[in-house]
Scaffold this active site. Structure first.
Site, PDB file in Angstrom:
ATOM      1  N   ALA A 115      64.231  56.072  59.422  1.00  0.00           N
ATOM      2  CA  ALA A 115      64.558  57.074  60.342  1.00  0.00           C
ATOM      3  C   ALA A 115      64.988  58.536  59.606  1.00  0.00           C
ATOM      4  CB  ALA A 115      65.360  56.856  61.471  1.00  0.00           C
TER       5      ALA A 115
ATOM      6  N   LEU B  75      67.355  52.842  54.478  1.00  0.00           N
ATOM      7  CA  LEU B  75      67.929  52.488  53.136  1.00  0.00           C
ATOM      8  C   LEU B  75      68.868  53.541  52.786  1.00  0.00           C
ATOM      9  CD1 LEU B  75      67.724  50.523  50.835  1.00  0.00           C
ATOM     10  CD2 LEU B  75      66.117  51.838  49.678  1.00  0.00           C
TER      11      LEU B  75
ATOM     12  N   TYR C 118      49.694  49.619  47.942  1.00  0.00           N
ATOM     13  CA  TYR C 118      49.724  50.014  49.267  1.00  0.00           C
ATOM     14  C   TYR C 118      48.797  49.899  49.951  1.00  0.00           C
ATOM     15  CZ  TYR C 118      51.062  54.164  52.405  1.00  0.00           C
ATOM     16  OH  TYR C 118      51.229  54.942  53.288  1.00  0.00           O
ATOM     17  N   ALA C 119      47.441  49.923  49.675  1.00  0.00           N
ATOM     18  CA  ALA C 119      46.321  49.710  50.694  1.00  0.00           C
ATOM     19  C   ALA C 119      46.565  48.104  51.292  1.00  0.00           C
ATOM     20  CB  ALA C 119      45.015  49.795  50.210  1.00  0.00           C
TER      21      ALA C 119
HETATM   22  C1  LIG Z   1      36.602  63.759  47.462  1.00  0.00           C
HETATM   23  C2  LIG Z   1      38.008  63.338  47.327  1.00  0.00           C
HETATM   24  C3  LIG Z   1      38.467  61.957  48.220  1.00  0.00           C
HETATM   25  C4  LIG Z   1      39.988  61.961  48.134  1.00  0.00           C
HETATM   26  C5  LIG Z   1      40.404  60.676  48.983  1.00  0.00           C
HETATM   27  C6  LIG Z   1      41.771  60.371  48.917  1.00  0.00           C
HETATM   28  C7  LIG Z   1      42.240  59.904  50.241  1.00  0.00           C
HETATM   29  C8  LIG Z   1      43.906  59.893  50.552  1.00  0.00           C
HETATM   30  C9  LIG Z   1      44.165  59.593  52.160  1.00  0.00           C
HETATM   31  C10 LIG Z   1      45.695  59.687  52.014  1.00  0.00           C
HETATM   32  C11 LIG Z   1      46.162  59.464  53.360  1.00  0.00           C
HETATM   33  C12 LIG Z   1      47.076  58.523  53.583  1.00  0.00           C
HETATM   34  C13 LIG Z   1      48.192  58.695  52.726  1.00  0.00           C
HETATM   35  C14 LIG Z   1      49.430  57.891  52.873  1.00  0.00           C
HETATM   36  O1  LIG Z   1      49.440  56.693  53.538  1.00  0.00           O
HETATM   37  C15 LIG Z   1      50.701  57.907  52.329  1.00  0.00           C
HETATM   38  C16 LIG Z   1      50.509  57.915  50.810  1.00  0.00           C
HETATM   39  O2  LIG Z   1      49.988  56.835  50.217  1.00  0.00           O
HETATM   40  S1  LIG Z   1      50.733  59.392  49.953  1.00  0.00           S
HETATM   41  C17 LIG Z   1      50.024  58.963  48.219  1.00  0.00           C
HETATM   42  C18 LIG Z   1      48.671  58.868  48.294  1.00  0.00           C
HETATM   43  N1  LIG Z   1      48.144  58.513  46.783  1.00  0.00           N
HETATM   44  C19 LIG Z   1      47.204  58.780  46.182  1.00  0.00           C
HETATM   45  O3  LIG Z   1      46.365  59.120  46.712  1.00  0.00           O
HETATM   46  C20 LIG Z   1      47.239  58.421  44.891  1.00  0.00           C
HETATM   47  C21 LIG Z   1      47.156  59.751  43.953  1.00  0.00           C
HETATM   48  N2  LIG Z   1      47.140  59.723  42.615  1.00  0.00           N
HETATM   49  C22 LIG Z   1      47.902  59.589  41.807  1.00  0.00           C
HETATM   50  O4  LIG Z   1      49.069  59.463  42.063  1.00  0.00           O
HETATM   51  C23 LIG Z   1      47.745  59.458  40.345  1.00  0.00           C
HETATM   52  O5  LIG Z   1      46.229  60.053  40.297  1.00  0.00           O
HETATM   53  C24 LIG Z   1      47.730  58.047  39.706  1.00  0.00           C
HETATM   54  C25 LIG Z   1      49.171  57.659  39.518  1.00  0.00           C
HETATM   55  C26 LIG Z   1      46.851  56.973  40.353  1.00  0.00           C
HETATM   56  C27 LIG Z   1      47.066  58.105  38.075  1.00  0.00           C
HETATM   57  O6  LIG Z   1      47.802  59.117  37.675  1.00  0.00           O
HETATM   58  P1  LIG Z   1      47.148  59.842  36.201  1.00  0.00           P
HETATM   59  O7  LIG Z   1      47.032  58.394  35.436  1.00  0.00           O
HETATM   60  O8  LIG Z   1      48.162  60.732  35.624  1.00  0.00           O
HETATM   61  O9  LIG Z   1      45.748  60.144  36.463  1.00  0.00           O
HETATM   62  P2  LIG Z   1      45.478  61.612  37.382  1.00  0.00           P
HETATM   63  O10 LIG Z   1      46.316  61.787  38.349  1.00  0.00           O
HETATM   64  O11 LIG Z   1      45.034  62.577  36.151  1.00  0.00           O
HETATM   65  O12 LIG Z   1      44.023  61.135  37.884  1.00  0.00           O
HETATM   66  C28 LIG Z   1      42.715  60.889  37.219  1.00  0.00           C
HETATM   67  C29 LIG Z   1      41.480  61.413  38.052  1.00  0.00           C
HETATM   68  O13 LIG Z   1      41.480  60.514  39.112  1.00  0.00           O
HETATM   69  C30 LIG Z   1      41.820  61.411  40.294  1.00  0.00           C
HETATM   70  N3  LIG Z   1      42.252  60.667  41.460  1.00  0.00           N
HETATM   71  C31 LIG Z   1      43.580  60.081  41.443  1.00  0.00           C
HETATM   72  N4  LIG Z   1      43.815  59.673  42.594  1.00  0.00           N
HETATM   73  C32 LIG Z   1      43.110  59.940  43.515  1.00  0.00           C
HETATM   74  C33 LIG Z   1      42.704  59.572  44.701  1.00  0.00           C
HETATM   75  N5  LIG Z   1      43.614  59.201  45.670  1.00  0.00           N
HETATM   76  N6  LIG Z   1      41.452  60.137  45.307  1.00  0.00           N
HETATM   77  C34 LIG Z   1      40.672  60.768  44.544  1.00  0.00           C
HETATM   78  N7  LIG Z   1      40.741  60.861  43.162  1.00  0.00           N
HETATM   79  C35 LIG Z   1      41.760  60.588  42.695  1.00  0.00           C
HETATM   80  C36 LIG Z   1      42.118  62.693  39.905  1.00  0.00           C
HETATM   81  O14 LIG Z   1      41.915  63.702  40.595  1.00  0.00           O
HETATM   82  C37 LIG Z   1      41.672  62.759  38.660  1.00  0.00           C
HETATM   83  O15 LIG Z   1      40.315  63.154  38.658  1.00  0.00           O
HETATM   84  P3  LIG Z   1      39.840  64.218  37.547  1.00  0.00           P
HETATM   85  O16 LIG Z   1      38.282  64.665  37.968  1.00  0.00           O
HETATM   86  O17 LIG Z   1      39.881  63.462  36.264  1.00  0.00           O
HETATM   87  O18 LIG Z   1      40.755  65.587  37.541  1.00  0.00           O
HETATM   88  N1  LIG Z   2      53.045  60.710  54.909  1.00  0.00           N
HETATM   89  C1  LIG Z   2      51.776  60.310  54.898  1.00  0.00           C
HETATM   90  O1  LIG Z   2      50.607  60.859  54.930  1.00  0.00           O
HETATM   91  C2  LIG Z   2      51.535  58.727  55.626  1.00  0.00           C
HETATM   92  C3  LIG Z   2      52.456  58.081  55.706  1.00  0.00           C
HETATM   93  N2  LIG Z   2      52.295  56.774  56.184  1.00  0.00           N
HETATM   94  C4  LIG Z   2      53.474  55.787  56.534  1.00  0.00           C
HETATM   95  O2  LIG Z   2      54.572  56.142  57.388  1.00  0.00           O
HETATM   96  C5  LIG Z   2      55.690  55.854  57.043  1.00  0.00           C
HETATM   97  C6  LIG Z   2      56.700  57.023  56.782  1.00  0.00           C
HETATM   98  O3  LIG Z   2      56.265  57.661  55.842  1.00  0.00           O
HETATM   99  P1  LIG Z   2      56.870  59.202  55.306  1.00  0.00           P
HETATM  100  O4  LIG Z   2      57.688  59.664  56.584  1.00  0.00           O
HETATM  101  O5  LIG Z   2      55.746  59.711  54.981  1.00  0.00           O
HETATM  102  O6  LIG Z   2      57.667  58.860  54.063  1.00  0.00           O
HETATM  103  P2  LIG Z   2      59.121  59.388  53.673  1.00  0.00           P
HETATM  104  O7  LIG Z   2      59.174  58.633  52.116  1.00  0.00           O
HETATM  105  O8  LIG Z   2      59.279  60.751  54.169  1.00  0.00           O
HETATM  106  O9  LIG Z   2      59.982  58.365  54.545  1.00  0.00           O
HETATM  107  C7  LIG Z   2      60.251  56.904  54.275  1.00  0.00           C
HETATM  108  C8  LIG Z   2      61.557  56.545  54.656  1.00  0.00           C
HETATM  109  O10 LIG Z   2      61.872  55.012  54.780  1.00  0.00           O
HETATM  110  C9  LIG Z   2      62.865  54.785  53.967  1.00  0.00           C
HETATM  111  N3  LIG Z   2      62.751  53.576  53.183  1.00  0.00           N
HETATM  112  C10 LIG Z   2      62.174  53.216  51.775  1.00  0.00           C
HETATM  113  N4  LIG Z   2      62.526  51.977  51.791  1.00  0.00           N
HETATM  114  C11 LIG Z   2      63.150  51.361  52.732  1.00  0.00           C
HETATM  115  C12 LIG Z   2      63.688  49.998  52.661  1.00  0.00           C
HETATM  116  N5  LIG Z   2      63.567  49.122  51.958  1.00  0.00           N
HETATM  117  N6  LIG Z   2      64.493  49.888  54.006  1.00  0.00           N
HETATM  118  C13 LIG Z   2      64.767  50.870  54.733  1.00  0.00           C
HETATM  119  N7  LIG Z   2      64.238  52.109  54.732  1.00  0.00           N
HETATM  120  C14 LIG Z   2      63.515  52.377  53.569  1.00  0.00           C
HETATM  121  C15 LIG Z   2      63.236  56.204  52.868  1.00  0.00           C
HETATM  122  O11 LIG Z   2      64.605  56.002  52.487  1.00  0.00           O
HETATM  123  C16 LIG Z   2      62.815  57.117  53.794  1.00  0.00           C
HETATM  124  O12 LIG Z   2      63.561  57.639  54.700  1.00  0.00           O
HETATM  125  C17 LIG Z   2      55.477  54.782  55.928  1.00  0.00           C
HETATM  126  O13 LIG Z   2      55.507  53.480  56.170  1.00  0.00           O
HETATM  127  C18 LIG Z   2      54.093  55.398  54.989  1.00  0.00           C
HETATM  128  O14 LIG Z   2      53.687  54.754  54.542  1.00  0.00           O
HETATM  129  C19 LIG Z   2      51.224  56.248  56.653  1.00  0.00           C
HETATM  130  C20 LIG Z   2      50.135  57.236  56.274  1.00  0.00           C
HETATM  131  C21 LIG Z   2      50.456  58.494  55.842  1.00  0.00           C
END
Ligand SMILES: CCCCCCCCCCCCCC(=O)CC(=O)SCCNC(=O)CCNC(=O)[C@H](O)C(C)(C)COP(=O)(O)OP(=O)(O)OC[C@H]1O[C@@H](n2cnc3c(N)ncnc32)[C@H](O)[C@@H]1OP(=O)(O)O
Ligand SMILES: NC(=O)C1=CN([C@@H]2O[C@H](COP(=O)(O)OP(=O)(O)OC[C@H]3O[C@@H](n4cnc5c(N)ncnc54)[C@H](O)[C@@H]3O)[C@@H](O)[C@H]2O)C=CC1
Length: 259
Positions: free
Chosen positions: A17, A41, A167-168
């Site tokens: 929250a 947390l 995460y997935a």
């Molecule tokens: C056509 C594009 C399709 C994109 C689809 C993406 C869907 C994402 C939807 C998310 C919605 C819901 C999100 C959610 O629930 C909340 C979250 O989880 S927020 C966090 C989401 N995390 C990510 O998407 C991962 C992002 N990537 C990273 O953090 C870093 O890339 C990573 C730590 C994995 C690796 O870092 P590093 O070694 O420094 O490599 P680069 O960052 O330089 O990446 C190399 C290369 O790969 C491409 N890439 C990385 N991640 C993604 C990704 N998720 N989708 C598509 N492509 C990705 C990046 O762009 C680089 O491409 P180049 O062409 O080489 O520049």
């Molecule tokens: N932001 C986005 O695009 C998306 C978020 N989500 C999910 O929605 C939820 C909320 O995400 P956001 O608000 O974006 O993230 P956020 O990072 O803004 O908030 C997450 C909160 O959870 C708390 N937290 C983390 N670990 C904890 C633990 N062990 N116990 C209690 N609290 C803890 C953090 O302190 C923070 O306040 C998450 O479960 C995330 O995976 C899902 C899809 C997309």
């Protein structure tokens, strides 16, 4: 007007929250009349959320305010149990609405992902929801109260995502956990549903590389990222009697991403 106070008799426990979606959910449920137990947390962040809800905070043993902040690490069984005990001690009843928003990311490509990053994400995102769902359900069933449990998964749990094997997996697990809980708890009058947000503007997504953020936004049919309030709208519906015959579902809030 009625729909704006459809939660006036509810006590809502919201984990995560202190930020993003959890903070928006807390504000929306409070606006619809619920008393909110805001857990995080980060206790200071939870207290900030309660201050945002308005009115004095209710401190344990000193009833007066409507809402209260709690600190807990949802990934720890004892902490989850203690949280439900503290909420019931503070409000003299179990929460009838439970929204698990607490979650983390530890993104890395599969070939480089550490066991620790796998374990930590599964512990918070999946085990944490198991522990909170179990503790809340036990409290509701033992008191004979009905309830609505809403678990925040992600569209990534449906389609996967580069850099997020941990995460997935955790978010896909949340869907299966929630469906099973729905099957077991329906007879007790407890509904369980998952919400699958897409790309929402919060601190979690702001940590992503900008080039990836740009890639994702470019493929969203509605053309823009969502707001935490877009998710809170759906959570409020699932929390209320307006969804009284809905359980076991997964509601996508994605702007059409990966429909
Ligand atoms: C056509 C594009 C399709 C994109 C689809 C993406 C869907 C994402 C939807 C998310 C919605 C819901 C999100 C959610 O629930 C909340 C979250 O989880 S927020 C966090 C989401 N995390 C990510 O998407 C991962 C992002 N990537 C990273 O953090 C870093 O890339 C990573 C730590 C994995 C690796 O870092 P590093 O070694 O420094 O490599 P680069 O960052 O330089 O990446 C190399 C290369 O790969 C491409 N890439 C990385 N991640 C993604 C990704 N998720 N989708 C598509 N492509 C990705 C990046 O762009 C680089 O491409 P180049 O062409 O080489 O520049
Ligand atoms: N932001 C986005 O695009 C998306 C978020 N989500 C999910 O929605 C939820 C909320 O995400 P956001 O608000 O974006 O993230 P956020 O990072 O803004 O908030 C997450 C909160 O959870 C708390 N937290 C983390 N670990 C904890 C633990 N062990 N116990 C209690 N609290 C803890 C953090 O302190 C923070 O306040 C998450 O479960 C995330 O995976 C899902 C899809 C997309």
């Amino acid at each position: 007007m009625a729909s704006q106070l459809r939660l006036r008799s509810a006590l809502a426990l919201v984990t995560g929250a202190g930020s993003g979606i959890g903070r928006a959910v807390s504000a929306r449920l409070a606006r619809e009349g619920a008393a909110v137990a805001a857990c995080d947390l980060d206790e200071a962040a939870a207290r900030d959320t309660v201050r945002l809800l308005g009115g004095p905070a209710r401190e344990e043993g000193a009833p007066g305010g409507k809402h209260a902040a709690f600190q807990a690490d949802v990934s720890q069984a004892a902490a989850a149990r203690r949280l439900l005990e503290q909420v019931q001690a503070c409000f003299s009843r179990p929460p009838s609405v439970v929204v698990s928003c607490a979650g983390i990311t530890r993104d890395e490509f599969l070939l480089q992902m550490s066991e620790n990053d796998w374990d930590k994400v599964l512990a918070v995102n999946l085990k944490g929801i198991f522990l909170i769902t179990q503790a809340a359900a036990q409290a509701l069933v033992s008191s004979g109260c009905h309830g609505s449990i809403i678990n925040i998964s992600s569209i990534v749990g449906k389609v996967g995502n580069i850099g997020q094997t941990n995460y997935a997996a955790s978010k896909a697990g949340v869907i299966g956990l929630t469906q099973t809980a729905a099957r077991e708890l329906g007879r007790h009058g407890i509904r369980c549903n998952s919400v699958l947000p897409g790309f929402i503007t919060t601190p979690m997504t702001q940590k992503m590389p900008q080039k990836v953020q740009d890639k994702v936004t470019g493929i969203i049919p509605m053309g823009h990222m969502g707001d935490p309030e877009d998710v809170a709208d759906v959570v409020a519906f699932l929390a209320s009697g307006d969804s009284g015959y809905i359980t076991g579902t997964s509601v996508e809030v994605t702007g059409g991403l990966f429909m």
